[in-house]
Design a protein around this motif. Sequence first.
Motif, short mmCIF file in Angstrom:
data_model
loop_
_atom_site.label_atom_id
_atom_site.label_comp_id
_atom_site.label_asym_id
_atom_site.label_seq_id
_atom_site.Cartn_x
_atom_site.Cartn_y
_atom_site.Cartn_z
N ARG A 103 -3.21 -0.84 -11.35
CA ARG A 103 -2.19 -1.85 -11.67
C ARG A 103 -2.75 -3.26 -11.57
O ARG A 103 -2.07 -4.19 -11.12
CB ARG A 103 -0.99 -1.72 -10.75
CG ARG A 103 0.12 -0.77 -11.18
CD ARG A 103 -0.32 0.58 -11.61
NE ARG A 103 0.84 1.50 -11.75
CZ ARG A 103 0.71 2.79 -11.94
NH1 ARG A 103 -0.49 3.36 -12.01
NH2 ARG A 103 1.78 3.55 -12.08
N VAL A 148 2.42 -6.15 -15.02
CA VAL A 148 2.93 -4.77 -14.95
C VAL A 148 4.30 -4.61 -15.60
O VAL A 148 5.00 -3.63 -15.32
CB VAL A 148 2.99 -4.29 -13.48
CG1 VAL A 148 1.60 -4.09 -12.92
CG2 VAL A 148 3.78 -5.27 -12.61
N ARG A 202 -2.19 -0.91 -15.54
CA ARG A 202 -1.15 0.10 -15.63
C ARG A 202 -1.07 0.61 -17.07
O ARG A 202 -1.34 -0.11 -18.02
CB ARG A 202 0.19 -0.52 -15.24
CG ARG A 202 1.38 0.40 -15.38
CD ARG A 202 2.66 -0.35 -15.05
NE ARG A 202 3.81 0.54 -15.08
CZ ARG A 202 5.04 0.17 -14.75
NH1 ARG A 202 5.26 -1.08 -14.36
NH2 ARG A 202 6.02 1.03 -14.81
#
Length: 641
Positions: free
Chosen positions: A421, A425, A479
């Motif tokens: 991540r 995000v 992500r």
Amino acid sequence: MTDRPLTPLLDTVESPADLRHLKPEQLRQLADELRAETISAVGTTGGHLGSGLGVVELTTAIHYVFDTPRDRLVWDVGHQCYPHKILTGRRDRIRTLRQGGGLSGFTKRSESDYDPFGAAHSSTSISAALGFAMANKLAGTPGKGIAVIGDGSMSAGMAYEAMNNAAQAGNRLVVILNDNDMSIAPPVGGLSAYLAKLVSSRPFLGLRDLAKRISRKFPEPIHKGLKKTDEFARGMAMGGTLFEELGFYYVGPIDGHNLDHLIPVLENVRDAAEGPCLIHVVTKKGHGYAPAEASADKYHGVQKFDVITGEQVKAPPGPPAYQNVFGETLAKIANDDPRIVAITAAMPSGTGVDKFAKAHPDRAFDVGIAEQHAVTFAAGLAAQGMRPFCAIYSTFLQRAYDQVVHDVAIQNLPVRFAIDRAGLVGADGATHAGSFDVTYLASLPNFVVMAAADEAELVHMTYTAALHDSGPIAFRYPRGGGVGIPLPEVPQRLEIGKGRIVREGSKVAILSLGTRLAEALKAADVLDAKGLSTTVADLRFAKPLDEELIRKLLATHEVCVTIEENAIGGLGAHVLTMASDAGLIDAGLKLRTMRLPDMFQDQNSPDKQYDEAGLNAPHIVETVLKALRWNDAGVDEAGVA
């Protein structure tokens, strides 16, 4: 998708003040309607579902009994707060959850006075609630601090640090332990509920206080013995000895879905003159919605779904997710290297460690929500000759920064940090954005910091990290799914501190770190069409920099632009420092840096977040043209074509 449910009683509740006008026998209907509305809303928007459904009755009971917002209610993590938002004046916006300009998926101070403390990371609630309680106590104003914390969050040391410091708050602090997974309690039933109501009642507490005052008249050894007898007796009957030792009056366990049990216990605790109290409630994630009850893991966070069937809207097939590429690659590498182990902090599927664990169960460790421990545990493994991979989200690794510095970097231990991540995000917003890891890691001596431009590069970087035994090494990846690059059959060991030229040009150079490479290539197409021959380099490493390559690009191109999905202090700062130290800035070099803006970006779609950050291809083109002082006609301000 279905039409909204009928909620005649909930329709009359716009705030907790309205809720408190209801009769106790109406609360069951209200909770059922609140659950239906939560399911309908999340079916429309996606988001966290199971955790919110598990606290519908608890949410209803807390707002019914306590004087919120004067009593400050703090939800740990906050992903279970959708029912709370519905009851606190935000129902009209509940179908904007996690969307641009809509409600946050977590508690947020700027949204409502009923969100006194923003959260999205775990184990902070007791500390914050203690702060509210002590502030009110010192000011002589009414109001309690109420923390609702899940059993998973109790795996983090911060929760116990707060509890150890809680005695001074007295009865102004209430901690509600929402036990929905660990089964740390004896069975919940009628006897348990009766005992909880009894020991939290005013007559019992009054009698107990009288007994304590009488016991103080006895010699010290007898007084201590009587105190221990009281704790032991209640511990045998109800559990909670650990919490008693930390200074809390323990009540429970009680059924967190039974309002007839919850309401009187909460009322007793509200009115008690005792010190800080911990109420132990047992709930079930997804309660009241069969698909979520049957599969709590899949319904923790969901896409849009059909409320009737529970079937989630599936994303169209695409490249594999980055975390799965990492997990599967590491599992394959570990087949030939028994020293490789993987550590995660309560996010096995989110980091891909679940893939590794299936292949090597004895070498996979989920340490719970305990990032500090995870890092130092990895350091110990590395010091003993193992090859640990510490797979943690960028935003969660921030919680263990002292351990990264003190236990890993200073000792130059070869811990491998797989930083998931990294960058923006989308719907999770600022609390989960990995905006700072390049900055906070590349500033540390001994560290190697890499960033994968695509899924194939992630394979190579995982393999490179496995073979790097001379100190700590980190590699970051975003992500979501990859960009569609075929995965290599055989991973390559990258030379430390060496980048690559992806596209050759002569006038403009774009120096990319990480997954903005695809946008850099799009920008190069536009610039080439304008007659500005453009080189695109994937630097791969933020530390050590490929100084030879960077010097060459700076020396041979009129404009150089760095781009990264990281805050100030990352790649651009390091390249500027290198150029300054080398005297290249004085030579009139047009060097520009592109990075995340100096702000916390709210949730939105990824494309809109990148537009807001100014990190898409048109922004790169604009940065280059401004550096060259080009106008819209392709002519510089001096009139030269």
